[in-house]
Every structure is written in structure tokens, then in C-alpha cells.
Design an enzyme around this catalytic site. Structure first.
Site, PDB file in Angstrom:
ATOM      1  N   LYS A  16      31.329  44.600  42.253  1.00  0.00           N
ATOM      2  CA  LYS A  16      31.443  43.233  42.788  1.00  0.00           C
ATOM      3  C   LYS A  16      32.248  43.203  44.090  1.00  0.00           C
ATOM      4  CE  LYS A  16      33.470  41.360  39.164  1.00  0.00           C
ATOM      5  NZ  LYS A  16      33.598  42.478  38.213  1.00  0.00           N
ATOM      6  N   ARG A  91      35.719  33.239  34.876  1.00  0.00           N
ATOM      7  CA  ARG A  91      35.799  34.315  33.880  1.00  0.00           C
ATOM      8  C   ARG A  91      35.602  33.775  32.464  1.00  0.00           C
ATOM      9  NH1 ARG A  91      38.071  38.504  36.854  1.00  0.00           N
ATOM     10  NH2 ARG A  91      39.100  40.070  35.605  1.00  0.00           N
ATOM     11  N   ARG A 128      38.477  55.349  40.059  1.00  0.00           N
ATOM     12  CA  ARG A 128      38.642  54.463  41.225  1.00  0.00           C
ATOM     13  C   ARG A 128      40.064  54.524  41.794  1.00  0.00           C
ATOM     14  NH1 ARG A 128      37.112  48.140  40.738  1.00  0.00           N
ATOM     15  NH2 ARG A 128      38.919  47.979  39.363  1.00  0.00           N
ATOM     16  N   ARG A 160      44.957  51.583  40.453  1.00  0.00           N
ATOM     17  CA  ARG A 160      45.432  50.319  39.902  1.00  0.00           C
ATOM     18  C   ARG A 160      45.966  50.563  38.500  1.00  0.00           C
ATOM     19  NH1 ARG A 160      40.747  45.892  40.900  1.00  0.00           N
ATOM     20  NH2 ARG A 160      41.497  45.262  38.833  1.00  0.00           N
ATOM     21  N   ARG A 171      40.078  45.323  29.205  1.00  0.00           N
ATOM     22  CA  ARG A 171      39.405  44.457  30.189  1.00  0.00           C
ATOM     23  C   ARG A 171      37.918  44.343  29.868  1.00  0.00           C
ATOM     24  NH1 ARG A 171      40.499  47.584  35.230  1.00  0.00           N
ATOM     25  NH2 ARG A 171      39.660  45.887  36.466  1.00  0.00           N
TER      26      ARG A 171
END
Ligand code: AMP
Length: 218
Positions: A16, A91, A128, A160, A171
Site C-alpha cells: 500500500k 481500519r 522490510r 520497524r 497485526r
């Protein structure tokens, strides 16, 4: 002129952020990522940042009221008057309803769902790395991740905290439970388009642009 308000849905790691950055340039509308706004607040050590840091580290959602207020404020800014690309918001169904109320008649024009298999997003998230300054995204094997320095802006490239395995699981569960119902929400309104996110970033951008054009939106 009606505004081009677009929602981009997809599991964490579906691409995204990458796509929204590109689309923001193509359509000259701002990329509004609630995750980025919240991370900036945490980094700045503001009262908002202190309030949300622990929740975010655990991979849980912050309260609907808080993010709705943030998005409301963002929509008041001049650059959002022509529209916005919403990434990470809404969300929950409650957030989607609040967004409808906020935008009124000139509402969401399209909801693009980036469809990516769960095994692939899990792999993408754990490898990532992100520039803390400009948000550029790298893989753990990229030179920027190994050296820890962004080639775009010189900022620090880090993992992160919510890209650690436990938080990733949390998540993805939250996504399934709270966010997947939004697919039906936008489908019922005739606004949902599905895009295969398991292709190269260029191919995904082309597919998204084609959906936007097919609706006569740009
Ligand atoms: P993201 O970068 O979109 O994955 O967001 C990172 C974290 O910010 C999430 O795990 C949540 O803790 C928080 N967050 C971002 N957007 C929202 C939202 N719309 N509602 C609730 N929490 C959010």
C-alpha cells in the site's frame, strides 16, 4: 471539481505504502497514511506519540476516535482539497462510517484492495526495512539496509518495531478481524476493485491506474 478520494486496502506488507507514494505523484493528491502520522508523533515525542507508542509496538489498533480526529484535521489542509489517497485508514467499520460522515456528498470514489497471499506478506514484512526520515522502503538484503543509510535522503534505515514476528502476527490477526469486513462495506456501495498485489510494483501501478480510468475518475 469533485475530489479524488481513494481508499487503498490490503494486508500489512501488501504494498500500500509503495503504491500510494507513486499514485500521489501521478494524481497530484496527498498520500495520507495514519501509520506514518502516528509514527512521526512517536518519533517527535509529542503527547500523542506517548499515548500511542506502546499500542503500536504491540501491533494493536489505536482508538477509532483518535485516528478519526487525525484524519479530520488532515482533510482540512489545503493540499487535501482535491482529494487524498488513504492508506491504513479506515481500519474498522466504525472508521469507514465516520469517514463517510466526514466527507459528505463528495465521498470516497473508489476502494482499491491489494490482494496478496498471507505467506508472501509475512515474508515481506519480516525482511522490510524503512528509512526513518523519508519512509523509503528497502529489503534486508539491500545495501541501504546493510549500511543503515538511505540512498534517497541519507536518513537511518531501520526495522520497524512492529515488523518483529509477534507484532506481525498480531497485526495480521487485527487486519482479518477488524479490516476485512470493509471489503463487504465498499462492495455494497459499488466502490470496491480488486487488484492482484502479487506482481511487480510497476505492474500493480498499471493495474490500479486502469481501474481508476475504467471508472472515469481520471
Ligand atoms: P500501519 O503503518 O498502517 O501498519 O500502522 C501502524 C500502526 O499504527 C498500527 O498497527 C496501529 O497501531 C496504528 N494505526 C494506523 N492506522 C490506524 C487506524 N486507522 N486505526 C487504528 N490504528 C491505526
Amino acid at each position: 471539481m469533485p475530489s479524488l478520494n481513494l481508499v487503498v486496502l490490503g494486508k500489512q506488507g501488501a504494498g500500500k505504502g509503495t503504491q500510494c507514494k507513486r499514485l500521489a505523484e501521478i494524481y497530484a493528491i496527498p498520500h495520507v497514511s495514519t501509520g506514518d502520522i502516528l509514527r512521526a508523533a512517536v518519533k517527535a515525542g509529542s503527547p500523542l506519540g506517548h499515548e500511542v507508542a506502546a499500542i503500536m509496538d504491540a501491533g494493536d489498533l489505536v482508538s477509532d476516535e483518535l485516528v478519526i480526529r487525525l484524519v479530520d484535521a488532515r482533510f482540512q489542509e489545503p493540499d487535501a482539497q482535491r482529494g487524498a489517497l488513504l492508506d491504513g485508514f479506515p481500519r474498522t467499520i466504525h472508521q469507514a462510517e465516520a469517514l463517510e460522515a466526514l466527507l459528505g456528498e463528495d465521498g470516497i470514489k473508489l476502494c482499491i484492495n491489494l490482494e496478496v497471499p498471507i505467506a508472501l506478506v509475512t515474508e515481506r514484512l519480516s525482511s522490510r526495512r524503512v528509512c526513518q526520515e523519508c519512509g523509503n522502503i528497502y529489503k534486508d538484503t539491500d545495501i541501504e539496509a546493510i549500511s543503515g543509510t538511505c540512498s534517497n535522503c541519507g536518513g537511518d534505515v531501520v526495522q520497524r518495531r512492529d515488523d518483529q514476528p509477534d507484532a506481525i502476527r498480531q497485526r495480521l490477526e487485527a487486519y482479518e478481524r477488524d479490516t476485512e469486513p470493509l471489503l463487504a462495506f465498499y462492495q455494497e456501495r459499488g466502490l470496491l476493485v480488486e487488484v492482484n498485489g502479487d506482481q511487480s510494483p510497476d505492474e500493480v501501478t498499471i493495474a490500479i491506474k486502469a481501474s481508476i480510468a475504467a471508472k472515469g475518475l481520471a
